[in-house]
Design an enzyme around this catalytic site. Structure first.
Site, PDB file in Angstrom:
ATOM      1  N   SER A 228     -91.594 -41.539 -48.673  1.00 22.57           N
ATOM      2  CA  SER A 228     -92.200 -39.996 -47.525  1.00 22.57           C
ATOM      3  C   SER A 228     -92.321 -38.679 -48.721  1.00 22.57           C
ATOM      4  CB  SER A 228     -91.435 -39.763 -45.991  1.00 22.57           C
ATOM      5  OG  SER A 228     -91.613 -39.181 -46.346  1.00 22.57           O
TER       6      SER A 228
ATOM      7  N   ASP B 225     -99.530 -45.978 -41.086  1.00 23.23           N
ATOM      8  CA  ASP B 225     -98.508 -45.471 -40.688  1.00 23.23           C
ATOM      9  C   ASP B 225     -98.876 -44.120 -40.281  1.00 23.23           C
ATOM     10  OD1 ASP B 225     -96.517 -42.997 -41.471  1.00 23.23           O
ATOM     11  OD2 ASP B 225     -96.939 -43.345 -43.209  1.00 23.23           O
TER      12      ASP B 225
ATOM     13  N   HIS C  76     -94.600 -46.532 -41.273  1.00 26.32           N
ATOM     14  CA  HIS C  76     -94.088 -45.088 -42.202  1.00 26.32           C
ATOM     15  C   HIS C  76     -92.760 -46.469 -42.735  1.00 26.32           C
ATOM     16  CE1 HIS C  76     -93.758 -41.330 -44.684  1.00 26.32           C
ATOM     17  NE2 HIS C  76     -92.206 -41.210 -43.727  1.00 26.32           N
TER      18      HIS C  76
END
Length: 828
Positions: free
Chosen positions: A662, A735, A769
């Site tokens: 991330s 995502d 994610h």
């Protein structure tokens, strides 16, 4: 020449379709059974141990899924897709240590596990292939019972049921459209989709899975509609009001009323459901509206800023110390904390029977954060502001909240050394959760106890009358021990979770009166293959004097005479407004090494040293913003980490890789672009072009047009030409995280390919994610393992190459379910 051919062969194999499996030691980490999560009954007699369901089969991710208004859910069960699900529940009797396994429960995902206030029952949702029903376990009868046959609705109201505080039953949200024919797009009117702005500024983050058409709106109504009902312990259900688009509901402490939030039109294609127009009312238990709290309009133009809020009444909640009193906040600054005003929020209350006008309860200097209630004499009021990260908690008297207010704590919320901890909660006579208050003056706190020597968890007693704190107990070396629950009113007997560098976490009962420690559980070592790895917390400084820390892990049986090792560094940048706070130590040197599949730890099995969580603080003191000098601070932190490893003889400076997920992936790309500290990078689920997140990201409040230089300087996409090290990018193809569109990795890869850079892109079908499917996680471990072997391991000799059995290089395949569910891999 032979060596080059060897590496090329790996590249060809890596591009083949199909899921791969890593080395056996790495694969075992995926299936390791970690300690369960725990929930203690209110009477302190039973500890519920919830076995975590960490990974799922890929087949589960291929099931139909809906994504509407910022929510992803299973349309067959009307339940949100969440990682917080459990595989099994067992009850541990605190006094005797006996174990009760909850039998008679059908196979499925267990969700929303809750104790009744009277501790006689524990409830949970069982989600199966096409249903999600409420179940109850009776402690005395040792029997599980299905409470509903109809499916609950957890699409918008993620908590699909609530206990009545008096433990007589529940309020549940039924999915009224479950089992009905679903809407078909072919039956909807077609036409242009038009959006019109009003000229009012409406900054919004780059949310995903938003509504985008009239058909989406119709589907959202279909799945959001719920019917509240009161469900007694004996299974009798009675409808509460009529079906509506429920956003939220909560039960009054005296179990007689509800606060109900109902989503209203118009909807928005720019923001999530949480900002949709909402009508808030107080209902009786028959569903009759007793009082209208607010009609909130669509909030698509909230002022820019993390502490900005919508105007009008918001944050409705029950006073937990009263039978039926509602409290809410109203901004006095137009919702904009940048407006100068004496009080940014006012708090109001209204009580049953809701016939009188609301009363002003308190004035709040900064932005209202929350209230924790003890009784009519004591409560804790919290407020905050983002610009200086301030959080303030005051002791108030609910009888007159603006008089004799005493500040309990005032600090930066990043300031771990001055964190007083979290207050212990208990059930009051109504069955509501309140602060545990003893003798009308004593409260209790448990905290991490951050210090220069590392975390030393504690249990404190706070005297409200003297505004002073007494330390009752603190963890000591060589153990890392945290308080989980109190078992008495003096803070002398409590449950802890205890571990050390060599001993896996287990629950204990600590009795200070007799200086006794009783082991409550005996969980096995989750990673026997990794026994013998060593951990050391390193402290070092970067060039501007900021003190940094990181956790160094060395492979089992490592001998310093071996010389420097290849190193995998895994990090995540954080923002601060204070240099001293940024330098604080926030981990324990005595914590058990967690070898999870998510981070870098599995690669210790490959003889690679791991430097986990080396601090990468981005500091902006005073009027300066942290991101004004993002790149220079990031590189300085990374250089300091590399230098300390090299100076200690741990790392070969030519064999250090950097990885992150991330915002950590964003960090990786920036470090490869603006330094030559690393030989390779691993970037997962990242964002690389900040012009695609023009209204802010992470802690950046300025928009693209206010800080174009910052956005461009921080975007590694704008600096791909400077990257001269290979980067592996992995991304979930679906995502939903704000800002990390899958397109971010695809465009970054295209740029690197176009400029002749060494890059590899892996897109994981059906993943978000984070990655949930066992096949996906194994494949990620394999991809990372191969990448690290290629760039970190020493080159073999010609003799070693000639003796390699090339048939062993072919990785094992997991047979894909079908041709549509293979990881998409692209290699440049």
């Amino acid at each position: 020449m032979m060596v080059g051919w060897l590496f090329m062969a790996w590249g060809v194999h890596a591009s083949d379709s199909g899921y791969k499996v890593p080395s056996s030691d790495l694969a075992k980490v995926v299936d390791a059974e970690l300690i369960p999560q725990s929930k203690l009954s209110a009477d302190g007699r039973w500890l519920a141990l919830l076995k975590r369901r960490r990974v799922v089969a890929l087949e589960e991710l291929t099931l139909p899924e809906k994504a509407l208004a910022g929510i992803k859910f299973n349309p067959a069960t009307f339940m949100r897709n969440s990682s917080r699900v459990y595989a099994a529940i067992e009850l541990k009797h605190v006094e005797t240590g006996s174990v009760v396994k909850l039998n008679g429960i059908p196979a499925g995902k267990l969700r929303n596990v809750q104790w009744a206030a009277n501790s006689q029952y524990i409830s949970f949702i069982v989600e199966q292939q096409d249903t999600a029903t409420l179940w109850l376990y009776d402690i005395k009868k040792r029997k599980a019972r299905q409470m509903t046959t109809s499916t609950l609705n957890g699409v918008v109201t993620s908590a699909a049921y609530k206990w009545l505080p008096d433990s007589s039953g529940f309020v549940v949200n039924f999915a009224v459209n479950h089992g009905k024919p679903r809407l078909l797009e072919s039956g909807q009117k077609s036409g242009p989709i038009i959006q019109q702005s009003s000229g009012v500024k409406a900054p919004a983050r780059t949310y995903q899975n938003l509504l985008s058409s009239p058909f989406d709106e119709a589907q959202f109504k279909f799945f959001a509609q719920g019917q509240l009902a009161k469900l007694s312990i004996d299974g009798r259900a009675k409808a509460i009001g009529k079906p509506t688009y429920l956003k939220s509901f909560s039960v009054s402490p005296d179990s007689t009323n509800l606060i109900v939030g109902m989503i209203d039109e118009p909807f928005s294609y720019q923001v999530r459901y949480s900002r949709f127009a909402t009508v808030w009312q107080v209902w009786g238990m028959t569903g009759f509206p007793l009082y209208e709290l607010a009609k909130q309009p669509l909030a698509d133009s909230i002022p820019q800023g993390f502490d900005s809020v919508r105007t009008g009444p918001r944050e409705f909640q029950w006073r937990k110390d009263k039978g039926a009193t509602v409290l809410w906040a109203e901004a006095q600054d137009g919702g904009n904390m940048k407006q100068v005003t004496e009080h940014h929020d006012h708090l109001y209350t209204i009580s049953s029977p809701f016939k009188r006008e609301p009363e002003l309860f308190a004035k709040v200097k900064d932005r209202f954060s929350g209230i924790q209630w003890a009784d009519e004499n004591i409560a804790l009021l919290s407020e905050w502001q983002f610009t200086d990260r301030l959080v303030r908690t005051s002791v108030i008297s609910p009888r007159n909240a603006d008089e004799r207010r005493v500040i309990f704590s005032e600090r930066s919320y990043n300031d771990a050394y001055n964190d007083p901890g979290r207050f212990i909660m208990a059930k009051n006579d109504l069955g509501a959760d309140v602060l545990k208050l003893v003798g009308g003056r004593y409260l209790f706190l448990r905290g991490n106890g951050a210090s220069k020597e590392g975390n030393k968890p504690f249990l404190d007693r706070y005297d409200v009358k003297t505004n002073s704190t007494t330390r009752l107990w603190q963890s000591t070396a060589p153990y890392y021990e945290r308080v989980r629950a109190m078992l008495d009113d003096e803070g002398l007997r409590f449950i802890t979770l205890r571990e050390s560098k060599l001993e896996q976490p287990n629950f204990f009962i600590r009795d200070l009166t007799f200086d006794a420690l009783t082991q409550l559980t005996r969980f096995a070592h989750p990673y026997p293959e990794f026994k013998g790895i060593t951990k050391e917390q390193l402290t070092y400084k970067r060039s501007d004097g900021t003190q940094l820390t990181g956790n160094l892990y060395l492979p089992a049986n490592y001998d310093p005479s071996q010389g420097p090792l290849p190193v995998l560094m895994w990090a995540y940048p954080l923002e601060y407004k204070n240099k001293q706070v940024a330098s604080q130590v926030r981990e324990s040197p005595y914590a058990f090494p967690y070898v999870g599949y998510w981070g870098p730890m599995p690669y210790l099995a490959q003889g690679i040293a791991v430097f986990d969580d080396p601090k990468m603080p981005i500091i902006g003191e005073g009027a300066q913003r942290p991101n004004d000098n993002f790149r220079s601070q990031l590189v300085a932190s990374a250089k300091a980490a590399v230098d300390v490893l090299v100076e200690q003889g741990i790392a070969d400076p030519k064999r250090i890789a950097i990885g992150g997920h991330s915002y950590g992936a964003f960090m990786v790309a920036n470090l490869l672009a603006h330094s030559d500290l690393f030989v390779a990078g691993i970037a997962r689920s990242g964002a690389y072009n900040r012009s695609l997140t023009p209204f802010g990201f992470q802690g950046e409040e300025r928009d693209f047009w206010q800080a174009q230089n910052v956005y461009s300087a921080m975007s590694p996409f704008f600096h791909v030409d400077k990257i001269n090290e290979p980067m592996l990018m992995i991304h979930g193809a679906e995502d939903p995280n704000s800002g990390t569109f899958p397109m971010q990795s695809q465009r970054m890869y295209a740029a690197m390919k176009g400029l002749g850079k060494d890059a590899r892109l892996v897109m994981l079908p059906h993943e978000g994610h984070g990655y949930r499917a066992r096949e996906s996680i194994l494949h990620v471990l394999w991809e990372q393992e191969q990448w690290l072997k290629r760039y970190l391991m020493p080159l073999p000799s010609i003799e070693e190459i000639e003796n390699i059995d090339l048939t062993l290089m072919e990785p094992l395949d997991i047979e894909p379910l079908d041709s549509t569910v293979e990881p998409s891999t692209t290699l440049q």
